[in-house]
Scaffold this motif. Structure first.
Motif, PDB file in Angstrom:
ATOM      1  N   LYS A  54      -6.143  28.169  20.639  1.00 45.91           N
ATOM      2  CA  LYS A  54      -5.667  28.252  19.260  1.00 45.91           C
ATOM      3  C   LYS A  54      -6.811  28.725  18.371  1.00 45.91           C
ATOM      4  O   LYS A  54      -7.925  28.191  18.444  1.00 45.91           O
ATOM      5  CB  LYS A  54      -5.144  26.893  18.772  1.00 45.91           C
ATOM      6  N   LEU A  55      -6.536  29.723  17.540  1.00 41.91           N
ATOM      7  CA  LEU A  55      -7.549  30.259  16.640  1.00 41.91           C
ATOM      8  C   LEU A  55      -7.767  29.301  15.478  1.00 41.91           C
ATOM      9  O   LEU A  55      -6.824  28.674  14.980  1.00 41.91           O
ATOM     10  CB  LEU A  55      -7.132  31.632  16.124  1.00 41.91           C
ATOM     11  N   SER A  56      -9.012  29.200  15.027  1.00 39.58           N
ATOM     12  CA  SER A  56      -9.352  28.314  13.919  1.00 39.58           C
ATOM     13  C   SER A  56     -10.356  29.003  13.003  1.00 39.58           C
ATOM     14  O   SER A  56     -10.855  30.086  13.310  1.00 39.58           O
ATOM     15  CB  SER A  56      -9.953  27.001  14.459  1.00 39.58           C
ATOM     16  N   THR A  84     -15.920  32.931  20.389  1.00 40.22           N
ATOM     17  CA  THR A  84     -15.585  31.836  21.296  1.00 40.22           C
ATOM     18  C   THR A  84     -15.627  30.478  20.610  1.00 40.22           C
ATOM     19  O   THR A  84     -14.855  29.579  20.962  1.00 40.22           O
ATOM     20  CB  THR A  84     -16.558  31.833  22.489  1.00 40.22           C
ATOM     21  N   SER A  85     -16.516  30.293  19.629  1.00 45.56           N
ATOM     22  CA  SER A  85     -16.596  28.997  18.963  1.00 45.56           C
ATOM     23  C   SER A  85     -15.410  28.736  18.052  1.00 45.56           C
ATOM     24  O   SER A  85     -15.154  27.588  17.681  1.00 45.56           O
ATOM     25  CB  SER A  85     -17.892  28.902  18.147  1.00 45.56           C
ATOM     26  N   ASN A  86     -14.655  29.776  17.691  1.00 44.51           N
ATOM     27  CA  ASN A  86     -13.472  29.618  16.840  1.00 44.51           C
ATOM     28  C   ASN A  86     -12.179  29.596  17.644  1.00 44.51           C
ATOM     29  O   ASN A  86     -11.098  29.589  17.060  1.00 44.51           O
ATOM     30  CB  ASN A  86     -13.409  30.736  15.799  1.00 44.51           C
ATOM     31  N   ILE A  87     -12.286  29.597  18.958  1.00 40.67           N
ATOM     32  CA  ILE A  87     -11.109  29.474  19.831  1.00 40.67           C
ATOM     33  C   ILE A  87     -11.115  28.062  20.396  1.00 40.67           C
ATOM     34  O   ILE A  87     -11.962  27.702  21.212  1.00 40.67           O
ATOM     35  CB  ILE A  87     -11.137  30.513  20.964  1.00 40.67           C
ATOM     36  N   ARG A  96       2.464  29.371  10.690  1.00 45.34           N
ATOM     37  CA  ARG A  96       2.538  28.474  11.834  1.00 45.34           C
ATOM     38  C   ARG A  96       2.762  29.302  13.095  1.00 45.34           C
ATOM     39  O   ARG A  96       3.629  30.162  13.144  1.00 45.34           O
ATOM     40  CB  ARG A  96       3.690  27.475  11.672  1.00 45.34           C
ATOM     41  N   HIS A  97       1.952  29.019  14.100  1.00 45.82           N
ATOM     42  CA  HIS A  97       2.097  29.726  15.372  1.00 45.82           C
ATOM     43  C   HIS A  97       1.503  28.860  16.470  1.00 45.82           C
ATOM     44  O   HIS A  97       0.602  28.047  16.225  1.00 45.82           O
ATOM     45  CB  HIS A  97       1.391  31.090  15.328  1.00 45.82           C
ATOM     46  N   ARG A  98       2.010  29.048  17.674  1.00 46.35           N
ATOM     47  CA  ARG A  98       1.541  28.248  18.821  1.00 46.35           C
ATOM     48  C   ARG A  98       0.061  28.442  19.092  1.00 46.35           C
ATOM     49  O   ARG A  98      -0.607  27.541  19.603  1.00 46.35           O
ATOM     50  CB  ARG A  98       2.360  28.621  20.062  1.00 46.35           C
ATOM     51  N   HIS A  99      -0.475  29.608  18.734  1.00 45.24           N
ATOM     52  CA  HIS A  99      -1.870  29.904  19.028  1.00 45.24           C
ATOM     53  C   HIS A  99      -2.733  29.926  17.769  1.00 45.24           C
ATOM     54  O   HIS A  99      -3.791  30.571  17.758  1.00 45.24           O
ATOM     55  CB  HIS A  99      -1.980  31.223  19.787  1.00 45.24           C
ATOM     56  N   LEU A 100      -2.287  29.238  16.728  1.00 44.91           N
ATOM     57  CA  LEU A 100      -3.109  28.973  15.553  1.00 44.91           C
ATOM     58  C   LEU A 100      -3.243  27.468  15.414  1.00 44.91           C
ATOM     59  O   LEU A 100      -2.255  26.735  15.550  1.00 44.91           O
ATOM     60  CB  LEU A 100      -2.489  29.555  14.274  1.00 44.91           C
ATOM     61  N   GLY A 133      -2.349  35.038  19.384  1.00 44.57           N
ATOM     62  CA  GLY A 133      -2.638  34.511  18.054  1.00 44.57           C
ATOM     63  C   GLY A 133      -3.131  35.590  17.111  1.00 44.57           C
ATOM     64  O   GLY A 133      -2.738  35.640  15.935  1.00 44.57           O
ATOM     65  N   LEU A 134      -3.975  36.485  17.615  1.00 46.49           N
ATOM     66  CA  LEU A 134      -4.467  37.589  16.791  1.00 46.49           C
ATOM     67  C   LEU A 134      -3.348  38.563  16.459  1.00 46.49           C
ATOM     68  O   LEU A 134      -3.289  39.105  15.349  1.00 46.49           O
ATOM     69  CB  LEU A 134      -5.604  38.300  17.525  1.00 46.49           C
TER      70      LEU A 134
END
Length: 456
Positions: free
Chosen positions: A235-237, A223-226, A149-153, A205-206
């Protein structure tokens, strides 16, 4: 129009889910949520990706792997019936898009679906069995986001593995992907300060993945996964291609198959299959370059020389004179040139051809944080002058008491003690001199002039 019987579009596929009978009994309120504790990340399986035949008894062990690895997480296990209610029977009106995993449908969880689960919009991603990813990527996604869990995930709320259906339920991101926001035509361009904020958040996130107790290589940073929430927090996905990183910085993981997106993958990974955390740094440099230029990593609409962004832009990143040519023209000059130069140099370092020369993600975060702070304190944009309107009171000023006071702004009188030299006025008078006229006439009638005239 002929239709291939082996494949179907996502719209036809959604129609195969069936409908909900009004006579169905009320959905069970018994929660399938596992114990709400947090534990260390278990290793990601390195088995070759692909669709698993669920009718094979040997493949049932995969579900045991998931249940073991997710013990202690807070994921919900949804039923197919619940997902139909959440997505209005997977209505095509709620279609958000599709990727390598499969179609994504918007849904809404209310208090009636699961007691204790707050009402919220969600994004439901359904595995396309004929797509580029399979059960292994679906399982990896659950393992990564189910335990980190992270703010940027992006937050994974739950999943469904009923029969041969593979579904993931995420939090809904209102602004969509960075790709759509950055390259969408006929829309307002992302401001420079927002682009820096997105770059910093994605880097954090990285960094969380690279510096985890069991480091993780993202392998699909683009970019499509951000994804972006309502205030453009990134958030990374999509962690289906993630792999465990070696604990030793100088070692690498050899991938059984080279996977990723053209234009973002590091050159050494493409040539040798050697996967390290520096491969993610290279991909981050590509995204940073896209934020700078407003161009796609691979653009088939451009000339062959400018089709591949890194090949075209990287040789120019160190030249301050060429910065204006590289920057996104839609920014309209609304950025600090000094900060843009420093950002370009950071992208140049991330895109180094030598993996060991690329900065670690912690250094990238540190540099971007300094640039964001610098940008916050740096005014940008041209000077704007607002002309007074006709309703504004003329000749006013503000005295010490804050009251408007009229000024006596009469035109100053000319000073008599200043004598200015003026050029003489032109005149139309012609001075008549008989001698001058006589000489001119004789010159005009000279033999030499007539000879010149006849020879001309």
């Amino acid at each position: 129009m002929t239709v291939d019987s082996n494949k179907m579009s996502w719209v036809a596929w959604l129609s195969c889910w069936g409908s909900i009978d009004d006579d169905d009994p009320e959905i069970s309120k018994q929660s399938n949520k596992v114990d709400d504790t947090y534990h260390r990340m278990s290793p990601i399986s390195s088995q070759k990706p692909g669709y698993v035949d669920l009718s094979n008894p040997n493949s049932r062990s995969l579900f045991d792997d998931i249940s073991i690895s997710l013990s202690g997480t807070s994921l919900y296990v949804f039923t197919l019936k619940e997902l139909r209610l959440i997505t209005q029977n997977f209505s095509s009106n709620n279609y958000l898009g599709a990727g390598g995993f499969g179609p994504v449908i918007k849904g809404l969880i209310d208090g009636k679906i699961r007691p204790g689960l707050k009402a919220q919009p969600v994004a439901v991603k359904v595995l396309d069995l004929d797509g580029g990813q399979g059960h292994r990527e679906w399982q990896t996604e659950i393992q990564v986001l189910g335990q980190l869990r992270h703010r940027h995930l992006v937050k994974l709320i739950g999943y469904c593995s009923e029969e041969d259906n593979r579904v993931l339920v995420y939090e809904f991101m209102p602004k969509g992907s960075l790709e759509n926001q950055l390259f969408r035509r006929f829309s307002a361009s992302l401001p420079w300060s927002t682009r820096l904020k997105i770059a910093l958040g994605a880097a954090r996130g990285l960094a969380f993945l690279h510096e985890a107790p069991t480091p993780i290589i993202y392998r699909d940073f683009k970019t499509s996964n951000i994804l972006l929430d309502s205030d453009f927090t990134p958030k990374l996905s999509d962690f289906g291609l993630a792999k465990d990183a070696p604990m030793d910085e100088y070692n690498h993981v050899t991938a059984t198959s080279t996977m990723g997106t053209p234009g973002y993958a590091a050159p050494e990974y493409i040539m040798t299959g050697h996967l390290t955390k520096s491969c993610d740094i290279y991909s981050f440099g590509v995204v940073l370059l896209e934020l700078l230029t407003g161009r796609k990593a691979v653009d088939d609409t451009r000339s062959p020389r400018e089709k591949y962004l890194v090949e075209w832009a990287r040789p120019q990143l160190q030249s301050p004179r060429r910065l204006g040519r590289l920057m996104d023209p839609r920014l309209d000059g609304q950025y600090s040139v000094v900060i843009a130069q420093k950002t370009a140099l950071l992208a140049y370092q991330c895109l180094s051809h030598r993996p060991k020369s690329r900065p670690p993600i912690s250094e990238v975060v540190k540099n971007l944080k300094a640039l964001v702070d610098m940008d916050y304190n740096t005014p940008t944009g041209p000077f704007l002058y607002t002309a007074p309107s006709e309703q504004d009171p003329p000749n006013v000023t503000v005295d010490k008491g804050g009251k408007l006071e009229k000024l006596n702004q009469e035109r100053p009188k000319p000073r008599s003690d200043i004598h200015r030299l003026r050029a003489p006025k032109p005149t139309n008078m012609v001075h008549w001199d008989p001698n001058v006229q006589k000489n001119l006439k004789s010159e005009f009638n000279s033999p030499s002039r007539h000879r010149m005239g006849r020879g001309a």
